[in-house]
Design a protein around this motif. Structure first.
Motif, PDB file in Angstrom:
ATOM      1  N   ALA A  45      -7.602   2.962  -6.913  1.00  0.00           N
ATOM      2  CA  ALA A  45      -6.449   2.143  -6.502  1.00  0.00           C
ATOM      3  C   ALA A  45      -6.837   0.668  -6.539  1.00  0.00           C
ATOM      4  N   GLN A  46      -8.061   0.385  -6.110  1.00  0.00           N
ATOM      5  CA  GLN A  46      -8.484  -1.029  -6.068  1.00  0.00           C
ATOM      6  C   GLN A  46      -8.699  -1.574  -7.479  1.00  0.00           C
ATOM      7  N   GLU A  47      -9.078  -0.677  -8.419  1.00  0.00           N
ATOM      8  CA  GLU A  47      -9.152  -1.127  -9.824  1.00  0.00           C
ATOM      9  C   GLU A  47      -7.754  -1.500 -10.315  1.00  0.00           C
ATOM     10  N   CYS A  48      -6.744  -0.745  -9.859  1.00  0.00           N
ATOM     11  CA  CYS A  48      -5.356  -1.092 -10.233  1.00  0.00           C
ATOM     12  C   CYS A  48      -4.993  -2.477  -9.694  1.00  0.00           C
ATOM     13  N   HIS A  49      -5.379  -2.768  -8.450  1.00  0.00           N
ATOM     14  CA  HIS A  49      -5.068  -4.094  -7.879  1.00  0.00           C
ATOM     15  C   HIS A  49      -5.626  -5.196  -8.771  1.00  0.00           C
ATOM     16  N   ARG A  50      -6.839  -4.963  -9.262  1.00  0.00           N
ATOM     17  CA  ARG A  50      -7.488  -6.006 -10.066  1.00  0.00           C
ATOM     18  C   ARG A  50      -6.788  -6.150 -11.413  1.00  0.00           C
ATOM     19  N   ARG A  51      -6.404  -5.009 -12.013  1.00  0.00           N
ATOM     20  CA  ARG A  51      -5.710  -5.096 -13.302  1.00  0.00           C
ATOM     21  C   ARG A  51      -4.342  -5.759 -13.124  1.00  0.00           C
ATOM     22  N   LEU A  52      -3.626  -5.354 -12.076  1.00  0.00           N
ATOM     23  CA  LEU A  52      -2.260  -5.873 -11.890  1.00  0.00           C
ATOM     24  C   LEU A  52      -2.246  -7.385 -11.659  1.00  0.00           C
ATOM     25  N   SER A  53      -3.284  -7.904 -11.024  1.00  0.00           N
ATOM     26  CA  SER A  53      -3.285  -9.337 -10.698  1.00  0.00           C
ATOM     27  C   SER A  53      -4.135 -10.154 -11.667  1.00  0.00           C
ATOM     28  N   THR A  62      -2.494  11.137  -5.080  1.00  0.00           N
ATOM     29  CA  THR A  62      -3.607  10.940  -4.144  1.00  0.00           C
ATOM     30  C   THR A  62      -4.829  10.319  -4.835  1.00  0.00           C
ATOM     31  N   ALA A  63      -4.863  10.386  -6.172  1.00  0.00           N
ATOM     32  CA  ALA A  63      -5.949   9.712  -6.898  1.00  0.00           C
ATOM     33  C   ALA A  63      -5.927   8.216  -6.603  1.00  0.00           C
ATOM     34  N   LEU A  64      -4.746   7.717  -6.215  1.00  0.00           N
ATOM     35  CA  LEU A  64      -4.578   6.271  -6.014  1.00  0.00           C
ATOM     36  C   LEU A  64      -4.272   5.937  -4.561  1.00  0.00           C
ATOM     37  N   ALA A  65      -4.782   6.745  -3.636  1.00  0.00           N
ATOM     38  CA  ALA A  65      -4.514   6.499  -2.207  1.00  0.00           C
ATOM     39  C   ALA A  65      -4.994   5.100  -1.822  1.00  0.00           C
ATOM     40  N   PHE A  87       5.783 -15.714  -6.680  1.00  0.00           N
ATOM     41  CA  PHE A  87       5.268 -14.443  -6.139  1.00  0.00           C
ATOM     42  C   PHE A  87       5.537 -13.283  -7.080  1.00  0.00           C
ATOM     43  N   CYS A  88       4.643 -12.325  -7.070  1.00  0.00           N
ATOM     44  CA  CYS A  88       4.898 -11.077  -7.790  1.00  0.00           C
ATOM     45  C   CYS A  88       4.642  -9.937  -6.804  1.00  0.00           C
ATOM     46  N   VAL A  89       5.721  -9.364  -6.277  1.00  0.00           N
ATOM     47  CA  VAL A  89       5.569  -8.228  -5.350  1.00  0.00           C
ATOM     48  C   VAL A  89       5.688  -6.959  -6.196  1.00  0.00           C
ATOM     49  N   HIS A  90       4.595  -6.233  -6.298  1.00  0.00           N
ATOM     50  CA  HIS A  90       4.580  -5.007  -7.114  1.00  0.00           C
ATOM     51  C   HIS A  90       5.165  -3.847  -6.318  1.00  0.00           C
ATOM     52  N   GLU A  91       5.522  -2.796  -7.025  1.00  0.00           N
ATOM     53  CA  GLU A  91       5.873  -1.558  -6.313  1.00  0.00           C
ATOM     54  C   GLU A  91       4.565  -0.953  -5.807  1.00  0.00           C
ATOM     55  N   PRO A  92       4.627  -0.146  -4.734  1.00  0.00           N
ATOM     56  CA  PRO A  92       3.396   0.537  -4.320  1.00  0.00           C
ATOM     57  C   PRO A  92       2.844   1.346  -5.501  1.00  0.00           C
ATOM     58  N   LEU A  93       1.536   1.569  -5.544  1.00  0.00           N
ATOM     59  CA  LEU A  93       0.942   2.348  -6.648  1.00  0.00           C
ATOM     60  C   LEU A  93       1.566   3.740  -6.682  1.00  0.00           C
ATOM     61  N   PRO A  94       1.564   4.387  -7.856  1.00  0.00           N
ATOM     62  CA  PRO A  94       2.215   5.695  -7.992  1.00  0.00           C
ATOM     63  C   PRO A  94       1.762   6.713  -6.931  1.00  0.00           C
ATOM     64  N   ALA A 146       0.843  -1.200   0.000  1.00  0.00           N
ATOM     65  CA  ALA A 146       0.000   0.000   0.000  1.00  0.00           C
ATOM     66  C   ALA A 146       0.877   1.250   0.000  1.00  0.00           C
ATOM     67  N   ASN A 147       0.440   2.294  -0.734  1.00  0.00           N
ATOM     68  CA  ASN A 147       1.230   3.542  -0.734  1.00  0.00           C
ATOM     69  C   ASN A 147       0.920   4.414   0.495  1.00  0.00           C
ATOM     70  N   LEU A 148      -0.189   4.158   1.172  1.00  0.00           N
ATOM     71  CA  LEU A 148      -0.547   4.831   2.428  1.00  0.00           C
ATOM     72  C   LEU A 148      -0.447   6.363   2.348  1.00  0.00           C
ATOM     73  N   LEU A 149      -0.875   6.890   1.194  1.00  0.00           N
ATOM     74  CA  LEU A 149      -0.680   8.318   0.939  1.00  0.00           C
ATOM     75  C   LEU A 149      -1.561   9.248   1.766  1.00  0.00           C
ATOM     76  N   ALA A 150      -2.592   8.676   2.394  1.00  0.00           N
ATOM     77  CA  ALA A 150      -3.566   9.554   3.059  1.00  0.00           C
ATOM     78  C   ALA A 150      -3.045  10.187   4.346  1.00  0.00           C
ATOM     79  N   THR A 151      -2.017   9.602   4.943  1.00  0.00           N
ATOM     80  CA  THR A 151      -1.493  10.198   6.184  1.00  0.00           C
ATOM     81  C   THR A 151       0.022  10.406   6.050  1.00  0.00           C
ATOM     82  N   PRO A 152       0.522  11.542   6.511  1.00  0.00           N
ATOM     83  CA  PRO A 152       1.941  11.865   6.288  1.00  0.00           C
ATOM     84  C   PRO A 152       2.904  10.882   6.961  1.00  0.00           C
TER      85      PRO A 152
END
Ligand code: SUG
Length: 431
Positions: free
Chosen positions: A217-225, A171-174, A161-168, A132-138
């Motif tokens: 962000a959750q749509e990205c999870h589905r596309r990535l996997s 904040t659109a992808l928090a 296993f495929c460990v992805h990088e956190p999403l970009p 998770a990129n956890l962008l919502a909190t500093p």
């Protein structure tokens, strides 16, 4: 039925820098305990006691060491000295808020560290892990990259296993990881995934408290996997307003059971119908406002209980706060109706005071035997290894930590040394 998959629990050891920084706006417990003196040793021992209870139930338990804190690279990038001891002193004088961010031990809530799509549900038959990129909190945004590197080391075998990088970093992808994701299992043993957001990519929600999880962000999870079977839901703004900053504080589930508050989601009955279409045998238990008002759901954290499927039925590890009042009555009704076989009321006050209950402290990963053998074995606990970690905590962790202590060079040095020793213990040096 695919019985070859087993759900292992990965907790993150509570860090020696556990403190009450009041860093999580919208998390009522974090806000109300800001500035209090914390007890890192007791906090970690409480987490260890929970892991021991899970192991005693016959479940595979793994543990990640804390991230290196204080985050001296962050402090240096903010213009403070490269020397850790000097940088904490300088930050304490110049900007104590930045110092609290650098000391954050929030990576302990492993449910937020990633979203996991097991190999049986992905398009390339590998287990996909999206940190998770956890962008919502500093403070939590600082976790994403070091956690990615740690997960990459733990799940290094590319064929499994495929460990992805956190999403970009937009904040659109928090993204807040598995706290807003659940995997049910249908009659054939295939996963049906539930994703719960509280904002879209462009709209940040209309709540006084921040909406932390974007559906994009959750749509990205589905596309990535390459995931196919899923249902998407949205948390009600009213629930966010009273402190439902993650879905796992108003909903809990097992493979085949869904427990949720009556006022958890938009169009709740239609979402439940969508789930039932995939999972006709899903047991659904909606909790009414009169049984447990939303505000008490948040203060007791009943929905953040850890539900574990064992040979003897479902074990519910509930926070101690559920052992009284309406929460207790509800727990007992879950037991008498056969939803739960056994309840353990677990004292986790130190973590709870920062908004972290039993389910926040663990990441669930469904693995088959070959995948389990291919993951980094150094993080899988045995009784002996857990006793060794406990010993280390008892000897090295401070009893108390105040916000004033954070500027003390000795505290910084000792924390870094203890966490480095834990990394070595788990075979994860130099992360
Ligand atoms: O992100 N608390 C965490 C609690 C995370 C709970 N996780 C789940 N629900 N899965 C958070 O709000 C408090 C830190 C502080 O205030 O110093 C904090 O980050």
């Amino acid at each position: 039925m695919n019985t070859l998959y087993e759900e292992i629990q990965i907790d993150s050891l509570i860090a020696p820098t556990h403190h009450y920084g009041g860093l999580a706006y919208g998390n009522v417990a974090s806000m109300s305990h800001a500035g209090q003196v914390s007890h890192p040793r007791a906090a970690a021992l409480q987490g260890i006691a929970k892991m021991r209870a899970v192991m005693e139930a016959g479940i595979v338990q793994a543990v990640l060491p804390p991230l290196l804190r204080p985050d001296t690279c962050f402090l240096h990038a903010c213009g403070f000295s490269e020397c850790p001891e000097d940088s904490v002193q300088q930050a304490q004088c110049a900007d104590p808020y930045l110092l609290r961010l650098a000391y954050s031990s929030a990576s302990t809530w492993a449910a937020n560290c990633a979203t996991v799509i097991p190999s049986t549900d992905s398009s390339d038959n590998r287990c996909h892990i999206i940190p998770a990129n956890l962008l919502a909190t500093p403070h939590r945004a600082l976790e994403a990259h070091p956690r990615y590197h740690m997960l990459k080391r733990c799940f290094a075998a590319d064929e499994f296993f495929c460990v992805h990088e956190p999403l970009p970093t937009s904040t659109a992808l928090a993204d807040e990881g598995a706290a807003n994701h659940h995997r049910f299992v249908d009659e054939e043993g295939n996963g049906v995934h539930l994703f719960v957001a509280n904002r879209s990519a462009w709209e940040c929600g209309h709540t006084a408290f921040p909406a932390r999880q974007s559906s994009a962000a959750q749509e990205c999870h589905r596309r990535l996997s390459g995931l196919q079977k899923y249902v998407q839901a949205t948390i009600l703004p009213e629930a966010v307003e009273v402190g439902a900053f993650h879905n796992d504080v108003i909903m809990a589930a097992t493979d085949t059971m869904l427990l949720l508050h009556q006022s958890a989601w938009r169009d709740q009955s239609s979402i439940i119908q969508q789930l039932l279409t995939f999972l006709p045998h899903l047991k659904v238990r909606e909790v009414s406002q009169s049984e447990l008002p939303l505000s008490e759901a948040i203060s007791s954290y009943l929905f953040n209980s850890q539900f574990l499927t064992t040979d003897k039925g479902v074990l519910m590890i509930a926070p101690q706060q559920c052992a009284e009042g309406r929460a207790k009555t509800l727990c007992e009704s879950l037991q008498s109706s056969g939803i739960v076989q056994k309840i353990i009321y677990q004292p986790l006050d130190e973590s709870m005071h920062n908004g972290g209950g039993p389910a926040c402290l663990r990441l669930r990963v469904s693995l088959n035997k070959s995948e389990q053998a291919a993951m980094h074995q150094g993080i899988i606990l045995t009784k002996k290894r857990l006793a060794d970690v406990e010993e280390l905590v008892r000897s090295e962790y401070r009893e108390e930590l105040s916000l004033d202590d954070l500027g003390d060079p000795d505290v910084a040095k000792k924390s870094l040394r203890t966490i480095a020793a834990l990394h070595t213990f788990f075979g994860l040096e130099h992360i």
